[in-house]
Design an enzyme around this catalytic site. Structure first.
Site, PDB file in Angstrom:
ATOM      1  N   SER A 124       0.883  -1.060   0.186  1.00 49.03           N
ATOM      2  CA  SER A 124       0.061   0.282  -0.238  1.00 49.03           C
ATOM      3  C   SER A 124       0.647   1.403   0.182  1.00 49.03           C
ATOM      4  O   SER A 124       2.205   1.146   0.414  1.00 49.03           O
ATOM      5  CB  SER A 124      -0.653  -0.161   1.420  1.00 49.03           C
ATOM      6  OG  SER A 124      -1.483   1.453   1.495  1.00 49.03           O
ATOM      7  N   TYR A 148      -1.135  -0.873  11.102  1.00 46.09           N
ATOM      8  CA  TYR A 148      -1.859  -1.351  10.516  1.00 46.09           C
ATOM      9  C   TYR A 148      -0.530  -0.874   9.112  1.00 46.09           C
ATOM     10  O   TYR A 148      -0.444  -1.767   8.526  1.00 46.09           O
ATOM     11  CB  TYR A 148      -3.111  -0.823   9.519  1.00 46.09           C
ATOM     12  CG  TYR A 148      -3.747  -0.779   7.426  1.00 46.09           C
ATOM     13  CD1 TYR A 148      -3.577  -1.880   7.172  1.00 46.09           C
ATOM     14  CD2 TYR A 148      -2.958  -0.097   6.944  1.00 46.09           C
ATOM     15  CE1 TYR A 148      -3.483  -1.772   5.860  1.00 46.09           C
ATOM     16  CE2 TYR A 148      -2.976   0.457   5.912  1.00 46.09           C
ATOM     17  CZ  TYR A 148      -3.622  -0.971   4.753  1.00 46.09           C
ATOM     18  OH  TYR A 148      -3.416  -0.957   3.352  1.00 46.09           O
ATOM     19  N   LYS A 152       2.392  -3.428   6.475  1.00 40.00           N
ATOM     20  CA  LYS A 152       2.842  -3.502   5.612  1.00 40.00           C
ATOM     21  C   LYS A 152       4.302  -3.599   5.556  1.00 40.00           C
ATOM     22  O   LYS A 152       4.946  -3.716   4.581  1.00 40.00           O
ATOM     23  CB  LYS A 152       1.976  -2.862   4.529  1.00 40.00           C
ATOM     24  CG  LYS A 152       0.106  -2.952   4.540  1.00 40.00           C
ATOM     25  CD  LYS A 152       0.494  -3.489   3.913  1.00 40.00           C
ATOM     26  CE  LYS A 152      -1.271  -4.128   3.713  1.00 40.00           C
ATOM     27  NZ  LYS A 152      -1.191  -5.373   3.114  1.00 40.00           N
TER      28      LYS A 152
HETATM   29  C1  UD1 Z   1      -6.791   5.339   3.990  1.00 37.55           C
HETATM   30  C2  UD1 Z   1      -5.697   4.631   4.669  1.00 37.55           C
HETATM   31  C3  UD1 Z   1      -4.349   4.250   4.281  1.00 37.55           C
HETATM   32  C4  UD1 Z   1      -5.408   3.343   3.530  1.00 37.55           C
HETATM   33  C5  UD1 Z   1      -6.325   3.904   2.079  1.00 37.55           C
HETATM   34  C6  UD1 Z   1      -6.588   1.999   1.925  1.00 37.55           C
HETATM   35  C7  UD1 Z   1      -6.215   6.235   6.652  1.00 37.55           C
HETATM   36  C8  UD1 Z   1      -5.377   7.704   7.751  1.00 37.55           C
HETATM   37  N1  UD1 Z   1      -5.186   5.799   5.356  1.00 37.55           N
HETATM   38  O1  UD1 Z   1      -6.420   5.827   3.780  1.00 37.55           O
HETATM   39  O2  UD1 Z   1      -3.396   3.404   5.024  1.00 37.55           O
HETATM   40  O3  UD1 Z   1      -3.974   2.694   2.964  1.00 37.55           O
HETATM   41  O4  UD1 Z   1      -7.641   4.187   3.060  1.00 37.55           O
HETATM   42  O5  UD1 Z   1      -7.595   2.258   0.726  1.00 37.55           O
HETATM   43  O6  UD1 Z   1      -7.125   6.038   6.883  1.00 37.55           O
HETATM   44  N2  UD1 Z   1     -12.053  11.246   4.131  1.00 37.55           N
HETATM   45  C9  UD1 Z   1     -12.997  12.527   4.006  1.00 37.55           C
HETATM   46  N3  UD1 Z   1     -14.960  11.871   4.137  1.00 37.55           N
HETATM   47  C10 UD1 Z   1     -14.266  10.623   4.769  1.00 37.55           C
HETATM   48  C11 UD1 Z   1     -13.505   9.706   4.013  1.00 37.55           C
HETATM   49  C12 UD1 Z   1     -12.334  10.664   4.011  1.00 37.55           C
HETATM   50  O7  UD1 Z   1     -13.481  13.661   3.672  1.00 37.55           O
HETATM   51  O8  UD1 Z   1     -15.700   9.931   4.933  1.00 37.55           O
HETATM   52  C13 UD1 Z   1     -10.945  12.172   2.543  1.00 37.55           C
HETATM   53  C14 UD1 Z   1      -9.874  12.014   3.703  1.00 37.55           C
HETATM   54  O9  UD1 Z   1      -9.654  12.970   3.762  1.00 37.55           O
HETATM   55  C15 UD1 Z   1      -8.757  11.897   2.535  1.00 37.55           C
HETATM   56  C16 UD1 Z   1      -9.447  10.830   0.983  1.00 37.55           C
HETATM   57  O10 UD1 Z   1     -10.572  11.564   1.410  1.00 37.55           O
HETATM   58  O11 UD1 Z   1      -8.294  12.936   2.026  1.00 37.55           O
HETATM   59  C17 UD1 Z   1      -9.552   9.780   0.405  1.00 37.55           C
HETATM   60  O12 UD1 Z   1      -9.729   9.132   2.007  1.00 37.55           O
HETATM   61  P1  UD1 Z   1      -9.879   7.482   2.445  1.00 37.55           P
HETATM   62  O13 UD1 Z   1     -10.918   6.988   1.124  1.00 37.55           O
HETATM   63  O14 UD1 Z   1     -10.169   7.197   3.528  1.00 37.55           O
HETATM   64  O15 UD1 Z   1      -8.335   7.266   1.501  1.00 37.55           O
HETATM   65  P2  UD1 Z   1      -7.161   7.717   2.374  1.00 37.55           P
HETATM   66  O16 UD1 Z   1      -7.042   8.259   3.769  1.00 37.55           O
HETATM   67  O17 UD1 Z   1      -5.644   7.921   1.256  1.00 37.55           O
END
Ligand code: UD1
Length: 370
Positions: A124, A148, A152
């Site tokens: 990842s 997590y 990895k």
């Molecule tokens: C997350 C994990 C990462 C993992 C990946 C798997 C965290 C900090 N990181 O990545 O370790 O490998 O998922 O797919 O959890 N967001 C919102 N609202 C939401 C959900 C997310 O605004 O309800 C935003 C987040 O702040 C981010 C973006 O959407 O900017 C993507 O978030 P997310 O899908 O959770 O992925 P990552 O954080 O990049």
């Protein structure tokens, strides 16, 4: 090729199994259904007209794993099985180390015993930690910000040490950016249990009416519109990356690592807007506080995979959200609930073979009477 896929009933696993079957490989799936359903494999069989052979087993059960590897004698293993929720890993670190690290150790032991030393591992972009130097290249120093991510990272290091110690091993670690989307048929896709942690499944559940609104974590990042930017990659492109890695490993030994991303970033608001267009619905949202541990922006440098594997992502954000919406609309509550452990492997395999033969009959012009 005989390919054993751990976690093959899961989100990325099922899309990869489908592609392997379509390419004519013989596929064996090991899954404990802790976060997946055998229904995905029935649907994969119905889509491809071919059946993967399923073994319900846990990677922590070394004896079963040795038996499965001994019986199936794979040429290569693609290893997806693992836990992946960041928040849960902070609350239950030992569970994450046990499942992900010990599970992988058991798999490697079983592979040694069976004489199979060809492995593609699901890593990842989380191994880049809080690195802010963009785009992220494979040579960036690794770090982890949660258990997590550390599993990895540990596994990547373990695999490199193994390949360095014994030159018979061929190992690929694929660093996924943000996998989203679904197969274009709408028959298989991501089915998160409980409240989704990740953005795209959450947005999809708002669009389909299961949740009121999206909480956007932070509106004051130094990005295009203040919201977080990520490199979203279509799950079918991601699946294709695994087949490219298998081909590469068939020619050489050693350990290798590739980013699987598009190289393009999209902001949270861009994702929400694209989704609203695809679904032709309002997707209400509100900006809330930043989520601890999030970085402002990340995206891949995908050049190494293009040059060495001949692989690149073909699908853009529009197609990701369209395919995601088709899956969500057709399956608003994901796969139907069932208790797979109540059925023996033989029965599940019979159902999978039946789904495959129905599809094969329907598409075979020599036997199709319709
Ligand atoms: C997350 C994990 C990462 C993992 C990946 C798997 C965290 C900090 N990181 O990545 O370790 O490998 O998922 O797919 O959890 N967001 C919102 N609202 C939401 C959900 C997310 O605004 O309800 C935003 C987040 O702040 C981010 C973006 O959407 O900017 C993507 O978030 P997310 O899908 O959770 O992925 P990552 O954080 O990049």
């Amino acid at each position: 090729m005989r390919v054993l896929v751990t976690g093959g009933a899961g989100y990325i696993g099922s899309h990869t199994v489908l592609l392997l079957l379509e390419e004519g490989h013989e596929v064996f799936v090991v899954d404990n259904f802790s976060n997946s359903s055998p229904e995905s494999l029935r649907r994969v069989a119905a889509l491809s007209g071919r059946a993967a052979t399923l073994y319900q087993a846990d990677l922590l059960d070394a004896e079963s794993l040795n038996r499965v590897l001994g019986e199936t004698k794979p040429d290569a293993v693609i290893h997806f099985a693992g836990l992946k929720a960041v928040g849960e890993s902070v609350a239950k670190p030992l569970m994450y180390y046990r499942n992900n690290v010990t599970g992988t150790l058991n798999l490697l032991d079983a592979m040694e015993l069976a004489g199979c030393r060809n492995l593609v591992f699901s890593s990842s972009a989380t191994v880049y930690g809080e690195c802010t130097e963009l785009p992220l290249v494979e040579t960036t120093q690794r770090s982890a910000t949660n258990p997590y991510g550390r599993t990895k990272l540990h596994i990547e290091e373990m695999l490199e040490e193994l390949a360095a110690a014994d030159e018979r091993w061929s190992i690929a670690a694929l660093r996924y950016f943000n996998p989203v989307g679904a197969h274009e048929s709408g028959r298989i896709g991501e089915d998160p249990q409980g409240i989704p942690n990740n953005l795209m499944p959450f947005v999809a559940q708002v669009a389909v009416g299961r949740r009121d609104k999206v909480n956007v974590f932070g509106g004051d990042y130094p990005t295009v519109d203040g919201t977080g930017v990520r490199d979203y990659i279509h799950v079918v492109d991601l699946a294709a990356g695994h087949l490219a890695a298998l081909d590469y490993l068939a020619q050489r030994t050693g350990s290798f690592v590739w980013n699987l991303g598009t190289g393009e970033g999209s902001s949270v608001l861009e994702v929400i807007q694209a989704f609203a267009r695809a679904a032709d619905k309002d997707v209400p949202y509100q900006i809330v506080d930043r989520r601890p541990g999030d970085v402002a922006e990340n995206y891949a440098d995908p050049v190494k995979a293009r040059l060495e594997l001949g692989w690149k992502a073909e699908r853009g954000l529009e197609q990701m959200v369209q395919d995601m919406w088709r899956w969500q609309e057709q399956n608003p509550y994901g796969f139907p609930d069932e208790q797979p452990e109540s059925l023996p492997d033989e029965e599940l395999n019979e159902q999978i073979r039946l789904a495959a033969s129905k599809a094969a009959t329907a598409t075979d012009p020599t036997t199709n009477k319709n």
